[in-house]
Design a protein around this motif. Structure first.
Motif, PDB file in Angstrom:
ATOM      1  N   VAL A  57       0.809  -1.225   0.000  1.00 10.09           N
ATOM      2  CA  VAL A  57       0.000   0.000   0.000  1.00 10.09           C
ATOM      3  C   VAL A  57       0.838   1.270   0.000  1.00 10.09           C
ATOM      4  N   SER A  58       2.160   1.137   0.073  1.00 12.79           N
ATOM      5  CA  SER A  58       3.008   2.336   0.087  1.00 12.79           C
ATOM      6  C   SER A  58       3.576   2.663  -1.290  1.00 12.79           C
ATOM      7  N   SER A  59       3.055   1.993  -2.312  1.00 17.36           N
ATOM      8  CA  SER A  59       3.527   2.237  -3.672  1.00 17.36           C
ATOM      9  C   SER A  59       3.010   3.581  -4.189  1.00 17.36           C
ATOM     10  N   PHE A  60       3.895   4.351  -4.804  1.00 15.08           N
ATOM     11  CA  PHE A  60       3.512   5.659  -5.356  1.00 15.08           C
ATOM     12  C   PHE A  60       2.505   5.516  -6.490  1.00 15.08           C
ATOM     13  N   SER A  61       2.501   4.345  -7.131  1.00 12.85           N
ATOM     14  CA  SER A  61       1.582   4.143  -8.263  1.00 12.85           C
ATOM     15  C   SER A  61       0.122   4.152  -7.831  1.00 12.85           C
ATOM     16  N   LEU A  62      -0.145   4.049  -6.523  1.00 10.19           N
ATOM     17  CA  LEU A  62      -1.532   4.041  -6.040  1.00 10.19           C
ATOM     18  C   LEU A  62      -2.093   5.436  -5.790  1.00 10.19           C
ATOM     19  N   VAL A  63      -1.256   6.450  -5.846  1.00 10.13           N
ATOM     20  CA  VAL A  63      -1.694   7.810  -5.546  1.00 10.13           C
ATOM     21  C   VAL A  63      -2.845   8.272  -6.442  1.00 10.13           C
ATOM     22  N   PRO A  64      -2.885   7.907  -7.748  1.00  8.79           N
ATOM     23  CA  PRO A  64      -4.010   8.388  -8.578  1.00  8.79           C
ATOM     24  C   PRO A  64      -5.379   7.927  -8.107  1.00  8.79           C
ATOM     25  N   ILE A  65      -5.457   6.810  -7.393  1.00  9.86           N
ATOM     26  CA  ILE A  65      -6.769   6.262  -7.023  1.00  9.86           C
ATOM     27  C   ILE A  65      -7.569   7.240  -6.160  1.00  9.86           C
ATOM     28  N   PRO A  66      -7.064   7.675  -4.996  1.00  5.04           N
ATOM     29  CA  PRO A  66      -7.879   8.620  -4.206  1.00  5.04           C
ATOM     30  C   PRO A  66      -8.088   9.962  -4.892  1.00  5.04           C
ATOM     31  N   LEU A  67      -7.111  10.394  -5.703  1.00  5.09           N
ATOM     32  CA  LEU A  67      -7.259  11.685  -6.373  1.00  5.09           C
ATOM     33  C   LEU A  67      -8.327  11.628  -7.464  1.00  5.09           C
ATOM     34  N   SER A 167      -2.084  -1.516 -11.069  1.00  5.23           N
ATOM     35  CA  SER A 167      -1.306  -1.709  -9.848  1.00  5.23           C
ATOM     36  C   SER A 167      -1.180  -3.189  -9.494  1.00  5.23           C
ATOM     37  N   LEU A 168      -2.291  -3.921  -9.554  1.00  5.15           N
ATOM     38  CA  LEU A 168      -2.271  -5.336  -9.187  1.00  5.15           C
ATOM     39  C   LEU A 168      -1.509  -6.185 -10.197  1.00  5.15           C
ATOM     40  N   ALA A 169      -1.654  -5.847 -11.487  1.00  4.17           N
ATOM     41  CA  ALA A 169      -1.051  -6.661 -12.544  1.00  4.17           C
ATOM     42  C   ALA A 169       0.322  -6.153 -12.976  1.00  4.17           C
ATOM     43  N   LYS A 170       0.817  -5.077 -12.327  1.00  9.43           N
ATOM     44  CA  LYS A 170       2.118  -4.494 -12.675  1.00  9.43           C
ATOM     45  C   LYS A 170       2.161  -4.032 -14.137  1.00  9.43           C
ATOM     46  N   ILE A 171       1.076  -3.390 -14.571  1.00  7.43           N
ATOM     47  CA  ILE A 171       0.998  -2.804 -15.912  1.00  7.43           C
ATOM     48  C   ILE A 171       1.208  -1.303 -15.765  1.00  7.43           C
ATOM     49  N   ASP A 172       1.899  -0.696 -16.716  1.00  6.14           N
ATOM     50  CA  ASP A 172       2.124   0.753 -16.696  1.00  6.14           C
ATOM     51  C   ASP A 172       0.767   1.470 -16.634  1.00  6.14           C
ATOM     52  N   ILE A 173       0.504   2.146 -15.510  1.00  5.39           N
ATOM     53  CA  ILE A 173      -0.815   2.740 -15.292  1.00  5.39           C
ATOM     54  C   ILE A 173      -1.093   3.869 -16.279  1.00  5.39           C
ATOM     55  N   MET A 287     -11.164   0.918   1.239  1.00  3.16           N
ATOM     56  CA  MET A 287     -11.568  -0.404   0.761  1.00  3.16           C
ATOM     57  C   MET A 287     -10.597  -0.914  -0.301  1.00  3.16           C
ATOM     58  N   ILE A 288     -10.215  -0.034  -1.233  1.00  6.58           N
ATOM     59  CA  ILE A 288      -9.313  -0.438  -2.313  1.00  6.58           C
ATOM     60  C   ILE A 288      -7.941  -0.818  -1.764  1.00  6.58           C
ATOM     61  N   LEU A 289      -7.427  -0.054  -0.801  1.00 14.01           N
ATOM     62  CA  LEU A 289      -6.115  -0.366  -0.226  1.00 14.01           C
ATOM     63  C   LEU A 289      -6.147  -1.706   0.504  1.00 14.01           C
ATOM     64  N   MET A 290      -7.235  -1.988   1.190  1.00 10.55           N
ATOM     65  CA  MET A 290      -7.348  -3.280   1.865  1.00 10.55           C
ATOM     66  C   MET A 290      -7.420  -4.418   0.851  1.00 10.55           C
ATOM     67  N   ILE A 291      -8.112  -4.174  -0.252  1.00  8.25           N
ATOM     68  CA  ILE A 291      -8.194  -5.173  -1.316  1.00  8.25           C
ATOM     69  C   ILE A 291      -6.805  -5.439  -1.892  1.00  8.25           C
ATOM     70  N   ILE A 292      -6.008  -4.388  -2.056  1.00  2.07           N
ATOM     71  CA  ILE A 292      -4.659  -4.546  -2.602  1.00  2.07           C
ATOM     72  C   ILE A 292      -3.793  -5.379  -1.660  1.00  2.07           C
ATOM     73  N   VAL A 293      -3.909  -5.136  -0.351  1.00  2.00           N
ATOM     74  CA  VAL A 293      -3.167  -5.931   0.624  1.00  2.00           C
ATOM     75  C   VAL A 293      -3.559  -7.399   0.512  1.00  2.00           C
ATOM     76  N   ALA A 294      -4.869  -7.661   0.489  1.00  2.00           N
ATOM     77  CA  ALA A 294      -5.349  -9.045   0.393  1.00  2.00           C
ATOM     78  C   ALA A 294      -4.915  -9.688  -0.917  1.00  2.00           C
ATOM     79  N   SER A 295      -4.969  -8.914  -2.001  1.00  2.00           N
ATOM     80  CA  SER A 295      -4.608  -9.455  -3.314  1.00  2.00           C
ATOM     81  C   SER A 295      -3.128  -9.829  -3.389  1.00  2.00           C
TER      82      SER A 295
END
Length: 437
Positions: A57-67, A167-173, A287-295
């Motif tokens: 959950v500390s990946s910079f690539s996740l920043v666009p989600i909340p924004l 983010s989950l599949a490691k594809i260039d966002i 919710m999305i961050l928790m899903i990412i942890v579980a995934s």
């Protein structure tokens, strides 16, 4: 324990927990914790889960989600969505089937500003379906275009689901977001073509053109006070991505700030609007961050137990060739889409599909677009397509689920046709990201 027994037990556990109503994030977290304890050495496995969680959950690539989520929440809660809707209606003017075309055009613009398929479907359905029914539109042409247009937010940027998939599949966002522009526009155009053809061959499905009159001043205001500012926001977000001037995170920040400033300039911002937008953004982001942890944990367990490797090797040996493999994965996605929501489908399929796609040398951006389109299909597939039930909730009383499913069929066919087109002509998805690079 044999790998296939382990896999079957984990899959059954997921289905049972989802069946009793446990939220998606908690379902996958529970199964992941159990799997970590069993397959990764008891307490050591659980400690590894904690270590992985902070990394995931500390990946910079996740920043666009909340924004991007904040951008969409501000767009709806400030009332900008309604202003745009009314402005488009003013400009369309007198046209046979005007409201049906309005639903697709509005849905496309909303998709570029909200990133939420469910919100788009609910808003358009609540506004337009009762009005179309009152004016004498056939129920299918009233409901169908909205179901199709609502799902465009899943592929047209800023799609929160595309960011999550990347983010989950490691594809260039950034590339994945840009890749959705052309297929999204093609899909919207195909919806308009379906409406035109239906009206052409069945003129009675829409009422005669009702005379409406809008002054030049009203049209001027619609263009310059509503549509032009919003168009500038869309161009700022997409243009900065296309031109390589901004990362997805920076483009999302630009969009959120621009929507806020536009609403502020129009006097639409209040403390209540800000609070509602922030609370909704925080809820979904958490919710999305928790899903990412579980995934991430779930994927590690599948790899550690040998399930991923055996499934990948077995599938590759059975389905010979890229096209056969792609069709096989599409069949799986369609079947899952009949019973699951989009995030659950992603969490189950990504740990298996991504290694297969890498093994076969798929272009991952192209593959990501096909996955997003198949997820969009799942919004409309009975018996549990989410968009079907959203529409059932906002449609006039007396509307049946069967009528909604029948109305969705031509637009579901458009999505399947686009999937086939992207498979045959990959440049439809990869050309723009290629130019960006």
């Amino acid at each position: 324990m044999a790998w296939y027994v382990s896999g079957l037990l984990m899959l059954l556990s997921i289905l049972i927990l989802m069946g009793i109503g446990l939220p998606i994030a908690f379902t996958f977290m529970a199964v992941s914790l159990f799997g970590a304890y069993v397959f990764m050495g008891g307490m050591f496995g659980l400690e590894q889960v904690v270590a992985n969680a902070s990394t995931a959950v500390s990946s910079f690539s996740l920043v666009p989600i909340p924004l991007f989520l904040l951008m969409g929440e501000l767009f709806f809660h400030t009332g900008l969505a309604m202003r745009i809707f009314k402005s488009i209606d003013v400009l369309i003017g007198n046209m046979r089937g005007r409201l049906a075309y309005l639903s697709v055009i509005s849905g496309t613009i909303f998709a570029m500003l909200s990133g939420s398929s469910m919100a788009n479907t609910a808003l358009l359905g609540g506004l337009l379906v009762p009005e179309m029914e009152r004016q004498g539109y056939n129920r299918r042409i009233a409901i169908g275009p909205i179901l199709g247009a609502g799902g465009l937010a899943m592929i047209i940027p800023p799609s929160a689901l595309a960011v999550l998939l990347g983010s989950l599949a490691k594809i260039d966002i950034g590339a994945l977001l840009i890749a959705g522009i052309v297929p999204g526009i093609v899909l919207a155009a195909s919806y308009i073509a379906v409406i035109f053809a239906k009206i052409k061959f069945d003129p009675d499905c829409v009422p005669d053109v009702a005379p409406t009159s809008h002054s030049v001043k009203e049209k001027f205001q619609a263009i310059f006070l509503s549509l032009l500012p919003v168009s500038l926001i869309i161009m700022a977000v997409l243009g900065s991505l296309l031109g390589g001037f901004a990362t997805p995170s920076e483009a999302a920040a630009i969009g959120a700030i621009a929507v806020f400033l536009l609403a502020l300039s129009l006097g639409l911002v209040t403390l209540r609007v800000i609070a509602k937008s922030l609370i909704a953004t925080v809820k979904v982001s958490a919710m999305i961050l928790m899903i990412i942890v579980a995934s991430s944990t779930f994927s590690q367990i599948l790899a550690f137990s040998g399930i991923s490797a055996n499934v990948v090797n077995g599938t590759v040996s059975i389905l010979d060739g890229q096209i056969a493999m792609m069709l096989g994965m599409l069949v799986v996605m369609v079947l899952l889409g009949m019973f699951m929501d989009q995030i659950s489908m992603m969490l189950i399929t990504i740990p298996i599909f991504i290694p297969i796609a890498n093994t076969l040398g798929f272009d991952m951006v192209w593959f990501g677009i096909i996955m997003l389109l198949s997820l969009e299909v799942s919004l409309l597939t009975p018996p549990f397509g989410l968009a079907l039930f959203v529409m059932l909730g906002v449609a006039p009383s007396g509307t049946t689920l069967g009528e909604i499913i029948a109305a969705s069929l031509p637009y579901t066919a458009c999505i399947f046709a686009l999937i086939a087109l992207v498979i045959v002509w990959p440049e439809l998805a990869t050309a723009l990201p290629g130019l960006m690079m």
